[in-house]
Design an enzyme around this catalytic site. Structure first.
Site, PDB file in Angstrom:
ATOM      1  N   GLU A 106       0.460  -1.326  -0.097  1.00  0.00           N
ATOM      2  CA  GLU A 106      -0.139   0.222   0.140  1.00  0.00           C
ATOM      3  C   GLU A 106       1.732   1.849   0.192  1.00  0.00           C
ATOM      4  OE1 GLU A 106      -3.572   0.222  -1.078  1.00  0.00           O
ATOM      5  OE2 GLU A 106      -3.259  -1.672  -1.157  1.00  0.00           O
ATOM      6  N   SER A 322       4.458  -8.071  -9.056  1.00  0.00           N
ATOM      7  CA  SER A 322       5.577  -6.980  -7.702  1.00  0.00           C
ATOM      8  C   SER A 322       4.332  -5.819  -8.777  1.00  0.00           C
ATOM      9  CB  SER A 322       6.699  -6.612  -8.856  1.00  0.00           C
ATOM     10  OG  SER A 322       6.460  -5.943  -9.769  1.00  0.00           O
TER      11      SER A 322
END
Length: 432
Positions: A106, A322
């Site tokens: 995040e 990723s």
């Protein structure tokens, strides 16, 4: 308790014993023998049947499991040397890895770090294998081994310093995030270049062999890396030179966007180990206890018999490859959610812990709350630290700076003096 070493897991096919010494003695074909004794295929029997061996005729290599998805022990033939303290540490490190992954993912989306790779669904492989190693064993990893580092003692501050590339980063800010290293923990720097760590690991293992070291090398990589030439060269060298190295392949189903069905046609990566004459085993990577068991057995073989072992740990990459990847562009979200619900390595191990009364729901809530606070504290601290000195870009290239480097350093100093308003040097630890 019976230790694993007293009842060792049996790996499928023993290696052919062929040393440099035996080669020097020569291999001769006995007249009228029904066995081939040519140097390239020793003890192969002659046949009058013209048959090709078809891969589909051979059964797939089995996958070893110790506890099932409900946390119930299914291999009752052995007891593992995992006491309460060790089991709790293994579980906590998996949970900490998972929580850290979510926070850092995040944070990248917020623009606070540049890049991140999570290990969701593969925590059991990293932690389970690390728990079976000696603290002095040498590690070459790829980029989903956060749990391995955590079990070894890599601190949250060390993780965050690397991810933010601040002045405390061992790599001096020169690598991308998740490219960890630690001389203290005998972890060699992670490289973005796929599979380059595999031949390096073999070379390190050969060095340990020459030194008669009581330790081995462990090398982690994904099944995608096994498509690189470095993988094949490394396994062949390890086999022919009898290097004490344990290869741990995380087969999570995808090499970025390429599924395994498009990567290879054979029986996974395990079949390649057999082809190179390496003792090989396949394990359920979502079963942390099975991973622990096979790594412990593999380490004993590598150390005592001074030869390589290949472990293929089967798992599923729950996360995107990723932060630069959107995996829902090439796989269904419902499939990912099904895997998360059906067979999570953290949930499976927790079920076993709870049957032993070594963990509880109250502890779960308290621990997750506290570990999140600890991670955010380290995060905030690292984010505020200054970047490494600008002058570090000229260090560590040569033992002593060359005239060219010194000249470049002076040129940079002159540019910074001439155009100070163009460069925000305040965020760096020192000037040139």
């Amino acid at each position: 308790m019976r230790r694993l070493i007293s009842k060792q897991l049996r790996l499928p096919i023993p290696r052919r014993s062929f040393t440099v010494t035996s080669a020097h003695r020569g291999i001769r074909q006995i007249p009228d023998s029904d066995i081939v004794n040519f140097p390239g295929a020793v003890r192969s029997r002659f046949t009058t049947e013209l048959n090709f061996h078809r891969p589909q005729d051979d059964p797939a290599m089995p996958t070893y499991r110790y506890i099932n998805s409900d946390g119930v022990i299914v291999d009752t033939s052995r007891e593992l040397d995992i006491d309460e303290a060790k089991a709790r540490k293994m579980y906590k490190d998996m949970v900490t890895t998972s929580v850290m992954d979510m926070i850092m993912y995040e944070s990248q989306r917020q623009g606070r770090i540049s890049f991140y790779m999570v290990s969701a669904g593969e925590e059991g492989i990293a932690v389970g294998s690390a728990a079976a190693l000696d603290k002095e064993d040498v590690i070459y990893s790829q980029y989903r081994e956060q749990g391995t580092l955590m079990y070894r003692g890599y601190t949250l501050d060390e993780f965050m310093s690397q991810l933010f590339a601040n002045k405390n980063d061992y790599g001096k800010g020169r690598n991308m995030p998740v490219h960890y290293m630690s001389e203290r923990l005998r972890l060699h720097p992670i490289s973005s270049t796929l599979a380059t760590q595999i031949p390096h690991a073999v070379g390190a293992a050969y060095a340990l062999k020459m030194e008669s070291s009581p330790n081995i090398v462990v090398c982690y990589f994904g099944e995608g890396a096994a498509s690189e030439g470095d993988f094949h060269a490394a396994l062949n060298i390890a086999a022919t030179r009898d290097c004490p190295v344990v290869f741990i392949c995380r087969n999570n189903g995808y090499a970025i966007s390429t599924p395994t069905l498009e990567q290879y046609k054979g029986d996974g990566i395990a079949s390649r180990g057999i082809g190179y004459g390496i003792e090989t085993i396949r394990v359920d990577g979502n079963d942390i206890m099975a991973v622990y068991a096979v790594t412990q057995a593999a380490r004993e073989i590598a150390l005592k018999q001074q030869k390589p072992v290949l472990i293929e740990a089967m798992s599923y990459r729950v996360s995107h490859h990723s932060t630069s990847d959107d995996s829902f562009a090439y796989r269904a979200k419902v499939d990912v959610e099904e895997w998360k619900r059906r067979d999570n390595p953290i949930t499976r191990f927790r079920k076993w812990l709870e049957t032993k009364e070594w963990w509880s729901s109250d502890e779960e809530l308290a621990f997750r709350t506290q570990v999140r606070k600890d991670i955010l504290k380290a995060f905030s601290k690292a984010e505020r630290e200054k970047k490494p000195p600008v002058g570090d870009i000229f260090s560590d290239v040569f033992k002593e700076p060359t005239p060219e480097l010194r000249e470049q350093s002076e040129q940079l100093k002159e540019i910074l003096r001439k155009y100070p308003e163009e460069y925000e040097l305040g965020e760096y630890d020192k000037s040139l």
